[in-house]
Design a protein around this motif. Sequence first.
Motif, PDB file in Angstrom:
ATOM      1  N   ILE A  18       0.750  -1.113  -0.045  1.00  0.00           N
ATOM      2  CA  ILE A  18      -0.135   0.135  -0.237  1.00  0.00           C
ATOM      3  C   ILE A  18       0.973   1.380   0.099  1.00  0.00           C
ATOM      4  O   ILE A  18       1.990   1.357   0.678  1.00  0.00           O
ATOM      5  CB  ILE A  18      -1.038   0.005   1.193  1.00  0.00           C
ATOM      6  N   ILE A  19       0.511   2.261  -0.960  1.00  0.00           N
ATOM      7  CA  ILE A  19       1.269   3.384  -0.878  1.00  0.00           C
ATOM      8  C   ILE A  19       0.622   4.446  -0.316  1.00  0.00           C
ATOM      9  O   ILE A  19      -0.509   4.877  -0.536  1.00  0.00           O
ATOM     10  CB  ILE A  19       1.697   3.588  -2.752  1.00  0.00           C
ATOM     11  N   THR A  20       1.411   5.457   0.578  1.00  0.00           N
ATOM     12  CA  THR A  20       0.766   6.574   1.166  1.00  0.00           C
ATOM     13  C   THR A  20       0.455   7.676   0.225  1.00  0.00           C
ATOM     14  O   THR A  20      -0.511   8.195   0.171  1.00  0.00           O
ATOM     15  CB  THR A  20       1.624   6.959   2.214  1.00  0.00           C
ATOM     16  N   TYR A  57      -1.353  -0.649  -3.966  1.00  0.00           N
ATOM     17  CA  TYR A  57      -2.725  -0.118  -3.766  1.00  0.00           C
ATOM     18  C   TYR A  57      -2.483   1.416  -3.462  1.00  0.00           C
ATOM     19  O   TYR A  57      -1.503   1.844  -2.833  1.00  0.00           O
ATOM     20  CB  TYR A  57      -3.269  -0.883  -2.514  1.00  0.00           C
ATOM     21  N   GLY A  58      -3.501   2.219  -3.906  1.00  0.00           N
ATOM     22  CA  GLY A  58      -3.273   3.726  -3.622  1.00  0.00           C
ATOM     23  C   GLY A  58      -4.238   4.522  -4.173  1.00  0.00           C
ATOM     24  O   GLY A  58      -5.228   3.971  -4.814  1.00  0.00           O
ATOM     25  N   SER A  59      -4.236   5.956  -3.928  1.00  0.00           N
ATOM     26  CA  SER A  59      -4.963   6.824  -4.813  1.00  0.00           C
ATOM     27  C   SER A  59      -4.773   6.773  -6.135  1.00  0.00           C
ATOM     28  O   SER A  59      -3.814   6.159  -6.686  1.00  0.00           O
ATOM     29  CB  SER A  59      -4.786   8.251  -4.105  1.00  0.00           C
ATOM     30  N   ALA A  60      -5.550   7.626  -6.874  1.00  0.00           N
ATOM     31  CA  ALA A  60      -5.662   7.515  -8.323  1.00  0.00           C
ATOM     32  C   ALA A  60      -4.253   8.326  -8.699  1.00  0.00           C
ATOM     33  O   ALA A  60      -3.683   7.889  -9.621  1.00  0.00           O
ATOM     34  CB  ALA A  60      -6.749   8.537  -8.826  1.00  0.00           C
ATOM     35  N   GLU A  61      -3.884   9.238  -8.003  1.00  0.00           N
ATOM     36  CA  GLU A  61      -2.460   9.956  -8.121  1.00  0.00           C
ATOM     37  C   GLU A  61      -1.439   9.069  -7.929  1.00  0.00           C
ATOM     38  O   GLU A  61      -0.394   9.013  -9.022  1.00  0.00           O
ATOM     39  CB  GLU A  61      -2.287  11.168  -7.605  1.00  0.00           C
ATOM     40  N   VAL A  62      -1.440   8.207  -7.126  1.00  0.00           N
ATOM     41  CA  VAL A  62      -0.285   6.989  -7.010  1.00  0.00           C
ATOM     42  C   VAL A  62      -0.429   6.247  -8.180  1.00  0.00           C
ATOM     43  O   VAL A  62       0.588   5.658  -9.039  1.00  0.00           O
ATOM     44  CB  VAL A  62      -0.450   6.371  -5.687  1.00  0.00           C
TER      45      VAL A  62
END
Length: 280
Positions: A73-75, A108-113
């Motif tokens: 998971i990416i912050t 896993y992470g946000s759209a920006e990630v």
Amino acid sequence: MKLKYLGTAAAEAIPAIFCECDICKEARKRGGKNIRTRSQAIVDGRLLIDFPPETYMHSILHGVDMTPIKDVIITHSHADHLYPDDIDKRAPVFSHYKCGDDAHFRFYGSAEVGDKIAAVINNERLKESGRFSFIKLSPFIPTNIDRYTVTPLPARHSPVTGPYIYMISDGQKNMLYAHDTGTFFDEVFDYIEKSGIRFDFVSLDCTSGDAKMDNDHHMNLDKCILMSDKLKNIGAADAKTLFCLNHFSHNGGNVLYEEFSEKAGKFGFLTSYDGMETEF
Ligand SMILES: [Zn+2]
Ligand SMILES: [Zn+2]
Ligand SMILES: [Zn+2]
């Protein structure tokens, strides 16, 4: 649950590569817990948090076998938390797996990630390998990852990096990994309170050490005290909750490990260091 910190610094690390400030000079001299690499952690040896430039070095230094790990998971997309150039080292020829499926690596992470990862994993060779996928997480929506329930919450940090802090639960124990972030948004406190969760472990952004701050996209000791009090006030933490301060910058105040851990300890906080493992 166990959380192991593999790296505990902000972007420049401590000592910073080209820096001659007093903190960096003293950190070079003292070594040990004063040497901080870019932030990364691992839950129970199986769920990776963030993918900094030191991922390879962390695997060697801290004896973490990265080959069986399937989920990271990416912050957020800052380079000290997501260094895409090393993703292809999981691709065929650069790494050899006996069974193709075992090689699969899910980010896993946000759209920006996702945008930053897609630029790497959507090239023809990596796509063909079938070894990579990205799963977009939405704020406040719990997702099952491996044996955990992971809930991303929006962080007060550079908005273009799609920053999340993460609630991670194994069904019995709960933790909050809060990097990078300033003070939590009101809606984050509301969500935590309504969820009825009680954290066993909380990792708080203390980039600025005990220095005064004129921004709110990271935190200092005072803000960490405020956040821990607020979590206790809404019933999400109590006297048994372990709070650990993490993600230090050489520009922060008093951040050498010995001095800072003594000061933070007076407020009931643990101070992270590279290689530190906590069981809760
Ligand atoms: Zn950072
Ligand atoms: Zn420095
Ligand atoms: Zn950041």
